[in-house]
Write a protein that holds these residues in place. Sequence first.
Motif, short mmCIF file in Angstrom:
data_model
loop_
_atom_site.label_atom_id
_atom_site.label_comp_id
_atom_site.label_asym_id
_atom_site.label_seq_id
_atom_site.Cartn_x
_atom_site.Cartn_y
_atom_site.Cartn_z
N THR A 1 0.86 -1.18 0.00
CA THR A 1 0.00 0.00 0.00
C THR A 1 0.90 1.24 0.00
O THR A 1 2.08 1.15 0.35
CB THR A 1 -0.92 0.06 1.24
OG1 THR A 1 -0.11 0.31 2.41
CG2 THR A 1 -1.70 -1.23 1.42
N ASP B 1 0.95 3.44 2.07
CA ASP B 1 1.39 3.67 3.45
C ASP B 1 2.74 2.99 3.74
O ASP B 1 3.37 3.29 4.75
CB ASP B 1 0.35 3.15 4.45
CG ASP B 1 -0.92 3.98 4.43
OD1 ASP B 1 -0.88 5.14 3.96
OD2 ASP B 1 -1.96 3.46 4.87
N ASP B 2 3.16 2.07 2.87
CA ASP B 2 4.44 1.38 3.04
C ASP B 2 5.62 2.17 2.47
O ASP B 2 6.76 1.71 2.54
CB ASP B 2 4.40 0.01 2.36
CG ASP B 2 3.41 -0.94 2.99
OD1 ASP B 2 3.36 -1.02 4.23
OD2 ASP B 2 2.69 -1.62 2.22
N ARG C 1 7.06 5.61 -3.08
CA ARG C 1 5.60 5.60 -3.26
C ARG C 1 5.25 5.37 -4.73
O ARG C 1 4.34 4.60 -5.06
CB ARG C 1 4.98 6.90 -2.74
CG ARG C 1 3.47 6.92 -2.78
CD ARG C 1 2.87 8.13 -2.07
NE ARG C 1 2.91 7.93 -0.63
CZ ARG C 1 3.74 8.57 0.22
NH1 ARG C 1 4.56 9.49 -0.22
NH2 ARG C 1 3.72 8.32 1.51
#
Length: 180
Positions: free
Chosen positions: A14, A16-17, A46
């Motif tokens: 995701t 968020d990683d 990202r």
Amino acid sequence: MKLKTERLILRPWTEDDAESLYEYAKDPRVGPIAAWPVHTSVENSRSIITSVLSAEETYAVCLKEDNRAVGSIGLLFGEAGNVELADDEAEIGYWVGVPFWGRGLIPEAAEELIRHAFEDLKLNRIWCTYFVDNVKSQRVQEKLGFTYVRTEKDIYMDMINEIRSENVSCLTRAVWEKRK
């Protein structure tokens, strides 16, 4: 889809990683040995998550204790692979951050992904490659039962602008079934 092992969760990446990915992918010992460039920022990581790591059957390798991504593993199909693949074949690729080297996490993750490939996806053959100087990856493949097939010499790796030679190995369903 999530896959689980004794110590790991394999789950989709995701956005968020991105910070975790950058933390490990900025190390020059990780990407170039797998033919991809060092990550330059959290935003770069990202972007890689959305453009590359979001592919089907690509998983963040996460420790169960905190679900934080410390590496990646996945299956490539068709023209996405580095070797010619039949419809019932895939290529496996993997990496893990330097602080986690030597802990057996990638063999553990790969065993589960291979099980998934043969049992759930009904594949008959899995291919894997490693650069001739990547002894760590060679050892992982040997532990998993892969057999050396050939060496491809002088391949141009456009992402890192280098010419390298890589070994190609294979694991068949029949060999895997005898090992389990």
